[in-house]
Design an enzyme around this catalytic site. Structure first.
Site, PDB file in Angstrom:
ATOM      1  CG  HIS A  75      -1.980  -0.949   1.260  1.00 37.73           C
ATOM      2  ND1 HIS A  75      -3.028  -0.893   2.140  1.00 37.73           N
ATOM      3  CD2 HIS A  75      -2.206  -2.023   0.468  1.00 37.73           C
ATOM      4  CE1 HIS A  75      -3.852  -1.899   1.896  1.00 37.73           C
ATOM      5  NE2 HIS A  75      -3.368  -2.603   0.900  1.00 37.73           N
ATOM      6  CE1 TYR A 204      -4.699   3.666   9.314  1.00 39.54           C
ATOM      7  CE2 TYR A 204      -5.254   3.502  11.636  1.00 39.54           C
ATOM      8  CZ  TYR A 204      -4.471   3.122  10.561  1.00 39.54           C
ATOM      9  OH  TYR A 204      -3.456   2.214  10.745  1.00 39.54           O
ATOM     10  N   PRO A 296      -3.029  -0.085  19.061  1.00 45.32           N
ATOM     11  CG  PRO A 296      -4.789  -1.531  18.589  1.00 45.32           C
ATOM     12  CD  PRO A 296      -4.132  -0.801  19.714  1.00 45.32           C
ATOM     13  CE  LYS A 300       5.000   3.280  13.245  1.00 44.57           C
ATOM     14  NZ  LYS A 300       4.803   2.713  11.917  1.00 44.57           N
ATOM     15  CE1 TYR A 388      -0.551   3.537   9.837  1.00 43.93           C
ATOM     16  CE2 TYR A 388       0.158   2.702   7.698  1.00 43.93           C
ATOM     17  CZ  TYR A 388      -0.689   2.638   8.793  1.00 43.93           C
ATOM     18  OH  TYR A 388      -1.662   1.679   8.862  1.00 43.93           O
TER      19      TYR A 388
HETATM   20  P1  FAD Z   1       3.528 -11.925  21.118  1.00 48.60           P
HETATM   21  O1  FAD Z   1       3.050 -11.923  19.712  1.00 48.60           O
HETATM   22  O2  FAD Z   1       2.542 -11.684  22.206  1.00 48.60           O
HETATM   23  O3  FAD Z   1       4.271 -13.304  21.347  1.00 48.60           O
HETATM   24  C1  FAD Z   1       4.620 -13.765  22.636  1.00 48.60           C
HETATM   25  C2  FAD Z   1       4.640 -15.279  22.627  1.00 48.60           C
HETATM   26  O4  FAD Z   1       5.041 -15.741  23.907  1.00 48.60           O
HETATM   27  C3  FAD Z   1       3.271 -15.873  22.360  1.00 48.60           C
HETATM   28  O5  FAD Z   1       3.344 -16.855  21.368  1.00 48.60           O
HETATM   29  C4  FAD Z   1       2.853 -16.424  23.722  1.00 48.60           C
HETATM   30  O6  FAD Z   1       1.987 -17.553  23.598  1.00 48.60           O
HETATM   31  C5  FAD Z   1       4.204 -16.795  24.306  1.00 48.60           C
HETATM   32  N1  FAD Z   1       4.200 -16.865  25.771  1.00 48.60           N
HETATM   33  C6  FAD Z   1       3.507 -16.105  26.658  1.00 48.60           C
HETATM   34  N2  FAD Z   1       3.761 -16.491  27.918  1.00 48.60           N
HETATM   35  C7  FAD Z   1       4.635 -17.519  27.821  1.00 48.60           C
HETATM   36  C8  FAD Z   1       5.258 -18.354  28.786  1.00 48.60           C
HETATM   37  N3  FAD Z   1       5.015 -18.209  30.092  1.00 48.60           N
HETATM   38  N4  FAD Z   1       6.106 -19.310  28.352  1.00 48.60           N
HETATM   39  C9  FAD Z   1       6.359 -19.473  27.037  1.00 48.60           C
HETATM   40  N5  FAD Z   1       5.782 -18.720  26.074  1.00 48.60           N
HETATM   41  C10 FAD Z   1       4.934 -17.755  26.468  1.00 48.60           C
HETATM   42  N6  FAD Z   1       1.255  -4.438  15.439  1.00 48.60           N
HETATM   43  C11 FAD Z   1       1.673  -3.930  14.241  1.00 48.60           C
HETATM   44  O7  FAD Z   1       2.884  -3.718  14.046  1.00 48.60           O
HETATM   45  N7  FAD Z   1       0.800  -3.643  13.224  1.00 48.60           N
HETATM   46  C12 FAD Z   1      -0.537  -3.832  13.372  1.00 48.60           C
HETATM   47  O8  FAD Z   1      -1.273  -3.610  12.411  1.00 48.60           O
HETATM   48  C13 FAD Z   1      -1.017  -4.322  14.647  1.00 48.60           C
HETATM   49  N8  FAD Z   1      -2.327  -4.529  14.851  1.00 48.60           N
HETATM   50  C14 FAD Z   1      -2.742  -5.111  16.010  1.00 48.60           C
HETATM   51  C15 FAD Z   1      -4.082  -5.359  16.151  1.00 48.60           C
HETATM   52  C16 FAD Z   1      -4.547  -5.946  17.312  1.00 48.60           C
HETATM   53  C17 FAD Z   1      -6.008  -6.179  17.465  1.00 48.60           C
HETATM   54  C18 FAD Z   1      -3.612  -6.332  18.333  1.00 48.60           C
HETATM   55  C19 FAD Z   1      -4.084  -7.025  19.585  1.00 48.60           C
HETATM   56  C20 FAD Z   1      -2.271  -6.098  18.186  1.00 48.60           C
HETATM   57  C21 FAD Z   1      -1.823  -5.475  17.039  1.00 48.60           C
HETATM   58  N9  FAD Z   1      -0.462  -5.222  16.849  1.00 48.60           N
HETATM   59  C22 FAD Z   1      -0.056  -4.646  15.674  1.00 48.60           C
HETATM   60  C23 FAD Z   1       0.512  -5.569  17.884  1.00 48.60           C
HETATM   61  C24 FAD Z   1       1.237  -6.896  17.607  1.00 48.60           C
HETATM   62  O9  FAD Z   1       0.304  -7.936  17.414  1.00 48.60           O
HETATM   63  C25 FAD Z   1       2.173  -7.213  18.773  1.00 48.60           C
HETATM   64  O10 FAD Z   1       2.934  -6.073  19.067  1.00 48.60           O
HETATM   65  C26 FAD Z   1       3.096  -8.392  18.449  1.00 48.60           C
HETATM   66  O11 FAD Z   1       2.394  -9.608  18.506  1.00 48.60           O
HETATM   67  C27 FAD Z   1       4.291  -8.459  19.409  1.00 48.60           C
HETATM   68  O12 FAD Z   1       5.048  -9.610  19.164  1.00 48.60           O
HETATM   69  P2  FAD Z   1       5.814 -10.346  20.347  1.00 48.60           P
HETATM   70  O13 FAD Z   1       6.515 -11.496  19.705  1.00 48.60           O
HETATM   71  O14 FAD Z   1       6.597  -9.349  21.107  1.00 48.60           O
HETATM   72  O15 FAD Z   1       4.680 -10.840  21.333  1.00 48.60           O
HETATM   73  C1  PHB Z   2      -4.845  -4.641  10.750  1.00 51.85           C
HETATM   74  O1  PHB Z   2      -4.967  -4.794   9.511  1.00 51.85           O
HETATM   75  O2  PHB Z   2      -5.017  -5.563  11.538  1.00 51.85           O
HETATM   76  C2  PHB Z   2      -4.493  -3.310  11.300  1.00 51.85           C
HETATM   77  C3  PHB Z   2      -4.233  -2.268  10.417  1.00 51.85           C
HETATM   78  C4  PHB Z   2      -3.900  -1.011  10.928  1.00 51.85           C
HETATM   79  C5  PHB Z   2      -3.835  -0.823  12.301  1.00 51.85           C
HETATM   80  C6  PHB Z   2      -4.089  -1.862  13.175  1.00 51.85           C
HETATM   81  C7  PHB Z   2      -4.431  -3.112  12.665  1.00 51.85           C
HETATM   82  O3  PHB Z   2      -3.523   0.413  12.783  1.00 51.85           O
END
Ligand code: FAD
Ligand code: PHB
Length: 402
Positions: A75, A204, A296, A300, A388
């Site tokens: 995009h 948005y 979200p 980021k 962004y």
């Molecule tokens: P996580 O993905 O949370 O991974 C952590 C892992 O550790 C998981 O697999 C979990 O099961 C495991 N774990 C937890 N506890 C334990 C334990 N005790 N022992 C072993 N394993 C464990 N970010 C963006 O950049 N762009 C977006 O568009 C965006 N949209 C989002 C939309 C929504 C609705 C949400 C909820 C989040 C969004 N995010 C977005 C944020 C993004 O999903 C997170 O920042 C990302 O998942 C972080 O990755 P991580 O690996 O740090 O953590």
């Molecule tokens: C998504 O596609 O899940 C999404 C897109 C933009 C955002 C958050 C989530 O700011």
């Protein structure tokens, strides 16, 4: 009791843990990844969708970017909608050709799990009772139970990549961390819908009934979010009520609206900003959501997880190749500079676009003026666009051998 050893023990097989594991592998550094959920659960979890240009470049340089390049949707712009009108921000034109890629986090995770399996290095799913110990000792330990057997994994370092609700951050002694936090008085109800996206780019929407966001996952799947109270029970929303609300908020005066389709998944996410500093305690390094959470709205979170582990991989590579510790010592400071800029951007997007239940009429008019300025000033649009698509990386791909 099974006793194992590795160089880096990684808790969590989300984007942070899996990316780190592969970056270390590419540099000949051994790791063991320990995840408490099942492989299916980790892959099926619907979360982020927006990859910054730098995140895609990293995946490609690591040799795990084929899926993002082939199936991801590039995009070059996005829309900001308010007072019933959509305004396009041409990100590529404003940033010298940069763009974002819409590619589901679960696809990224699946690609990385496949890559891990191909290396033959260890990844345990469904590990129970995971704990870390001896963080100050020369060989910290990760304990867990797998297939009914107790395991003790001795490591040089532990990477806490276990997300916001993980065990690594709480294992740091009281008083060693400073926490900064803001909880927002709203959440997002997120939907996955079987319907072709009615716009090629994200929309948005600011609306007095509350924020709404139009996104997508593929040419056949639309992803939608709308603002609800933070603890909203999902059963309060029938599918019919969801569509009424979405159409009331999103339909613009030129008749644009999302296509309606079968809702295949729905969930409510509360919104918070959170930073724990420093992101290191002795031999434990926190990365991704384990150390910080952004609302979200700025898209980021996953991108910050990727930039943290790039900084960590550089430091571990320098340690193993040259016994240099400065980059390990600088890890937290280097990450936090980027984290705070992403916090600021995510807070600004959130507070400008949402309807605050405790906001005044003054706040509402200020938001409209902010959006009017944003969409009419090239300087303001450039500022949004460069944040962004992702600010320049603090660490080169070169420094992790890519
Ligand atoms: P996580 O993905 O949370 O991974 C952590 C892992 O550790 C998981 O697999 C979990 O099961 C495991 N774990 C937890 N506890 C334990 C334990 N005790 N022992 C072993 N394993 C464990 N970010 C963006 O950049 N762009 C977006 O568009 C965006 N949209 C989002 C939309 C929504 C609705 C949400 C909820 C989040 C969004 N995010 C977005 C944020 C993004 O999903 C997170 O920042 C990302 O998942 C972080 O990755 P991580 O690996 O740090 O953590
Ligand atoms: C998504 O596609 O899940 C999404 C897109 C933009 C955002 C958050 C989530 O700011």
């Amino acid at each position: 009791m099974a006793r194992l050893n590795t160089q880096v023990g990684i808790v969590g097989a989300g984007p942070a843990g899996l990316l780190l594991a592969h970056l270390l592998h590419l540099n000949g550094i051994d790791s063991v990844v320990i995840e408490n959920r099942s492989r299916e659960h980790v892959i099926d979890r619907v979360r982020a969708g927006v990859l910054e240009q730098g995140t895609v470049d990293l995946l490609v340089a690591m040799g795990v970017g084929d899926g993002a390049l082939r199936r991801g949707l590039r995009h070059e712009g996005l829309y900001i909608s308010f007072k019933g009108r959509r305004h396009r921000i041409d990100m590529a034109e404003l940033t010298g050709g940069k763009a974002i890629t819409v590619y589901g986090q679960n696809e990224v995770v699946k690609d990385l799990i496949d890559a891990r399996a191909a290396t033959g290095r260890r990844l345990y799913f469904e590990a129970a009772h995971v704990s870390v110990d001896g963080l100050d000792a020369s060989q910290p330990i990760i304990r867990f139970e797998h297939d009914g057997t107790d395991h003790e994994l001795g490591c040089d370092f532990i990477a806490g990549c276990d997300g916001f609700h993980g065990i690594c951050r709480p294992s740091i002694p009281d008083g060693a961390l400073t926490v900064y936090e803001r909880i927002y008085p709203f959440g997002w109800l997120g939907l996955l819908v079987e319907a072709a996206p009615s716009s090629d780019e994200l929309v948005y929407t600011h609306h007095e009934r509350g924020f709404a966001l139009f996104s997508m996952r593929s040419p056949a799947v639309t992803r939608l979010y709308f603002q609800v109270p933070p603890d909203e029970p999902i059963q309060h929303w029938s599918d019919a009520a969801i569509w009424d609300e979405l159409l009331a908020r999103m339909t613009t005066s030129d008749g644009w609206k999302p296509n309606i389709g079968r809702i295949v998944q729905k969930s409510v996410t509360p919104m918070r900003s959170f930073v724990a500093t420093p992101m290191r305690h002795a031999r434990l390094f926190l990365a991704g959501d384990a150390a910080h959470i952004v609302p979200p709205t700025g898209a980021k979170g996953l991108n910050l997880a990727a930039s943290d582990v790039l900084v960590l991989a550089r430091a571990l590579k320098a340690f193993y190749e040259h016994r240099r510790e400065e980059w390990l010592d600088e890890y937290s400071d280097v990450c936090l500079r980027r984290v705070w800029k992403a916090q600021r951007f995510s807070w600004w997007m959130t507070s400008t676009l949402h309807h605050s239940p405790d906001g005044s009429a003054f706040d509402h008019q200020r938001q409209i003026a902010d959006l009017d300025y944003l969409t009419s000033s090239r300087a303001a649009m450039t500022s949004l666009a460069e944040q962004y698509v992702g600010l320049p990386a603090d660490v080169s791909l070169d420094s992790v051998g890519l």
